[in-house]
Design an enzyme around this catalytic site. Structure first.
Site, short mmCIF file in Angstrom:
data_model
loop_
_atom_site.label_atom_id
_atom_site.label_comp_id
_atom_site.label_asym_id
_atom_site.label_seq_id
_atom_site.Cartn_x
_atom_site.Cartn_y
_atom_site.Cartn_z
N GLY A 87 33.94 67.53 32.02
CA GLY A 87 35.34 66.99 31.84
C GLY A 87 35.28 65.63 31.38
N ILE B 42 37.76 83.10 28.22
CA ILE B 42 38.70 83.63 27.34
C ILE B 42 39.96 84.00 28.08
CG2 ILE B 42 38.95 84.96 25.20
CD1 ILE B 42 36.17 84.50 24.20
N LEU B 43 41.16 83.60 27.56
CA LEU B 43 42.17 83.96 28.24
C LEU B 43 42.81 85.31 27.58
CD1 LEU B 43 43.98 80.49 28.56
CD2 LEU B 43 42.87 81.77 30.49
N HIS C 60 37.90 72.63 20.34
CA HIS C 60 36.79 73.15 20.07
C HIS C 60 35.77 72.25 19.09
CE1 HIS C 60 34.23 76.61 19.36
NE2 HIS C 60 34.18 76.11 17.77
N ALA D 165 35.17 62.36 17.66
CA ALA D 165 36.40 63.30 17.19
C ALA D 165 37.11 63.86 18.59
CB ALA D 165 35.54 64.42 16.49
N GLU D 166 36.59 64.63 19.40
CA GLU D 166 37.23 65.39 20.49
C GLU D 166 38.12 64.27 21.33
OE1 GLU D 166 35.08 68.27 22.75
OE2 GLU D 166 33.46 68.39 21.36
C1 GAR Z 1 33.34 70.06 24.77
O1 GAR Z 1 32.40 69.79 23.72
C2 GAR Z 1 34.35 71.20 24.45
O2 GAR Z 1 34.91 70.80 22.94
C3 GAR Z 1 33.86 72.48 24.44
O3 GAR Z 1 33.00 72.14 25.48
C4 GAR Z 1 32.79 70.99 25.92
C5 GAR Z 1 33.21 70.54 27.07
O4 GAR Z 1 32.86 69.37 27.64
N1 GAR Z 1 34.43 73.53 24.46
C6 GAR Z 1 34.18 74.74 24.04
O5 GAR Z 1 33.13 74.95 23.46
C7 GAR Z 1 35.37 75.84 24.09
N2 GAR Z 1 35.11 76.90 23.36
P1 GAR Z 1 33.65 68.21 28.63
O6 GAR Z 1 33.70 69.32 29.97
O7 GAR Z 1 33.00 67.14 28.96
O8 GAR Z 1 35.08 68.04 28.30
#
Ligand code: GAR
Length: 206
Positions: free
Chosen positions: A14, A95-96, A112, A182-183
């Site tokens: 999270g 996947i929804l 992503h 980035a994210e």
């Molecule tokens: C993140 O890197 C997110 O982009 C990826 O999983 C991680 C979750 O981290 N999501 C995917 O790969 C979806 N296809 P978090 O629980 O610490 O946010």
């Protein structure tokens, strides 16, 4: 001002949820309010993050529900009961179905950890994405926030940010850099973008 009601769907640590919570505190996310977190994993640390921030947090699992359809129905019920306007997938590892997505057209966004269309679609999630990027030998990767449609990672792109791959990178080191640079930046920005759009559409309709 009225705010868009946001639900965040999570499965693990999270950190992206935390970035959204922090963005709400520092004003980057101001047109929307996170009112619900749903985890499909009962031991996800994301649930603790939600509760510590005073956000309602539910666990809904496919196993407890007895299948994908019942799992999605349980989520739809929770979302509709709270009049959710926007669903943010933040590390949600399921996947929804097209049926679920049809209830929230242009109302679901996902982060992503690559520059789509590279290293995306079914089977590309979490560390696997970074393993694939390193195996291919790309020198630049990054993250993408996109609308969710019936094609996994196939909806229209909202924001992208590039991140360099450095010599000696491990998948974990690359994942950390992509998250930090980035994210955690573009997910709150995209949530604000779509929330403000939703608010404007609602005002227009009144
Ligand atoms: C993140 O890197 C997110 O982009 C990826 O999983 C991680 C979750 O981290 N999501 C995917 O790969 C979806 N296809 P978090 O629980 O610490 O946010």
């Amino acid at each position: 001002m009225k705010k868009a009601r946001i639900a965040v769907l999570v499965s693990g640590g999270g950190t992206n949820l935390q970035a959204l919570i922090d963005a709400q505190k520092n004003g980057v996310l101001r047109s929307g309010e996170i009112v619900l977190v749903i985890s499909n994993n009962a031991i996800a640390y994301a649930l603790t993050r939600a509760r510590e921030a005073g956000i309602e947090a539910l666990t809904i699992t496919k196993k407890d529900c007895g299948g994908q359809e019942a799992f999605e129905d349980a989520m739809l019920e929770a979302l509709k009961a709270r009049s959710i306007d926007l669903i943010v997938l933040a590390g949600f590892m399921s996947i929804l179905s097209p049926r679920f997505v049809s209830h929230y057209v242009r109302r679901i966004i996902n982060v992503h950890p690559s520059l789509i269309p590279s290293f995306c679609g079914k089977g590309f999630y979490g560390l696997k994405v970074h393993e694939a990027a390193l195996a291919y030998g790309v020198k630049v990767t990054g993250a993408t926030v996109h609308y969710v449609n019936e094609i996994p990672d196939g909806g229209r792109i909202l924001l992208q940010k590039a991140v360099p791959v450095l010599p000696g990178d491990t998948p974990a080191a690359l994942q950390k850099r992509v998250m930090e640079r980035a994210e955690w930046i573009i997910l709150p920005e995209a949530a604000e973008l779509v929330s403000s759009k939703i608010i404007k559409e609602k005002e227009y309709r009144q």
